[in-house]
Design a protein around this motif. Structure first.
Motif, short mmCIF file in Angstrom:
data_model
loop_
_atom_site.label_atom_id
_atom_site.label_comp_id
_atom_site.label_asym_id
_atom_site.label_seq_id
_atom_site.Cartn_x
_atom_site.Cartn_y
_atom_site.Cartn_z
N VAL A 83 -7.28 -22.45 49.68
CA VAL A 83 -7.62 -23.30 49.14
C VAL A 83 -7.86 -22.35 47.73
O VAL A 83 -8.17 -22.62 47.09
CB VAL A 83 -9.55 -23.50 49.96
CG1 VAL A 83 -10.36 -24.10 48.78
CG2 VAL A 83 -8.79 -24.90 50.68
N ARG A 84 -8.33 -21.18 47.68
CA ARG A 84 -8.84 -20.20 46.93
C ARG A 84 -7.55 -19.53 46.48
O ARG A 84 -7.73 -19.19 44.37
CB ARG A 84 -9.67 -18.99 47.35
CG ARG A 84 -11.18 -18.82 47.58
CD ARG A 84 -11.36 -17.38 48.64
NE ARG A 84 -12.55 -17.72 48.55
CZ ARG A 84 -12.98 -16.89 49.88
NH1 ARG A 84 -13.08 -15.77 50.04
NH2 ARG A 84 -14.97 -16.99 49.93
N HIS A 85 -6.65 -19.30 46.59
CA HIS A 85 -5.55 -18.62 46.33
C HIS A 85 -4.37 -19.88 45.28
O HIS A 85 -3.43 -19.06 44.61
CB HIS A 85 -4.64 -17.27 47.27
CG HIS A 85 -5.70 -16.58 47.07
ND1 HIS A 85 -6.55 -16.04 45.98
CD2 HIS A 85 -7.04 -16.15 48.27
CE1 HIS A 85 -7.48 -15.24 46.77
NE2 HIS A 85 -7.40 -15.28 47.64
N ALA A 86 -4.20 -21.05 46.09
CA ALA A 86 -2.91 -22.04 46.03
C ALA A 86 -3.02 -23.33 45.45
O ALA A 86 -2.51 -24.02 45.03
CB ALA A 86 -2.17 -21.66 47.24
N ALA A 87 -5.02 -23.90 45.39
CA ALA A 87 -4.80 -24.90 44.75
C ALA A 87 -4.74 -25.31 43.64
O ALA A 87 -4.00 -26.62 43.60
CB ALA A 87 -6.40 -25.17 45.22
N LEU A 88 -4.80 -24.07 42.90
CA LEU A 88 -4.08 -24.80 41.59
C LEU A 88 -2.80 -25.31 41.71
O LEU A 88 -2.21 -26.35 40.65
CB LEU A 88 -3.72 -23.55 41.00
CG LEU A 88 -4.21 -24.49 39.23
CD1 LEU A 88 -4.88 -24.56 38.86
CD2 LEU A 88 -3.92 -22.48 37.94
N LEU A 89 -1.78 -24.45 42.35
CA LEU A 89 -0.28 -25.46 43.02
C LEU A 89 0.35 -26.31 43.85
O LEU A 89 1.22 -26.90 43.53
CB LEU A 89 0.65 -24.31 42.80
CG LEU A 89 0.24 -23.39 41.13
CD1 LEU A 89 1.82 -22.16 41.29
CD2 LEU A 89 1.52 -24.58 39.70
N SER A 90 -0.74 -26.54 44.80
CA SER A 90 -1.01 -26.66 45.99
C SER A 90 -2.34 -27.80 46.33
O SER A 90 -2.83 -27.34 46.86
CB SER A 90 -0.58 -25.71 46.71
OG SER A 90 -0.69 -26.68 48.14
#
Length: 168
Positions: A83-90
């Motif tokens: 949620v914190r590190h991948a949400a932008l691309l995923s």
């Protein structure tokens, strides 16, 4: 969260290999693979944790309270990281639970290509220890964890723990 059941043979390498002559014929009633998808938002963290807990109990997986706590901590950390590190691309993530005769494996998959590493964070920081914590919980339980790239260019982070914890 959506549930997508997937067969019985998703064993992590070296986790719970039982000689064929000592294994009962066919899968045990609690063996299987279940996959849940969820949006990469903060609310998915407790939802994933509750879904995994409920699945373990519903399938009557022979897990100790300590093992359940360890697995739920791992799920919380891995989903939080996605949620914190991948949400932008995923914008979506997947949580998978695979249960064998002697082990349980939890994994979180996202479509972000960055492969994280467990960092030693200084004591003044309030974050940055998630993968380190996952690695230590797995190690203390006699299990293993790893990060792998997926065919689609994302990653899956997983931890496999023995149902009968070994003493380290």
């Amino acid at each position: 969260m959506e549930n997508h059941g997937r067969g019985f043979d998703s064993r992590p390498e070296g986790a719970g290999d039982v000689p064929p002559d000592r294994r009962p014929p066919g899968p045990l009633p609690y063996e299987g693979v279940w996959r849940f998808t969820a949006p990469a938002i903060d609310a998915s963290v407790p939802q994933a944790r509750h879904a995994v807990r409920d699945l373990l109990f519903r399938q009557r997986v022979p897990v100790s309270d300590d093992l359940v706590h360890g697995l739920l901590l791992i799920v919380s950390e891995l989903v939080t990281n996605a949620v914190r590190h991948a949400a932008l691309l995923s914008p979506m993530l997947a949580v998978e639970v695979a249960v064998g005769a002697e082990w349980v494996r939890v994994s979180v998959e996202d479509n972000h290509p960055y492969r994280p590493t467990a960092l030693e964070a200084d004591h003044g920081q309030t974050g940055g220890r998630g993968l380190l914590l996952v690695r230590e919980v797995a190690r203390e339980s006699g299990g293993v964890c790893d990060v792998e790239h997926t065919a689609s260019g994302g990653k899956v982070i997983w931890a496999a723990l023995p149902l009968t914890p070994s003493i380290v």
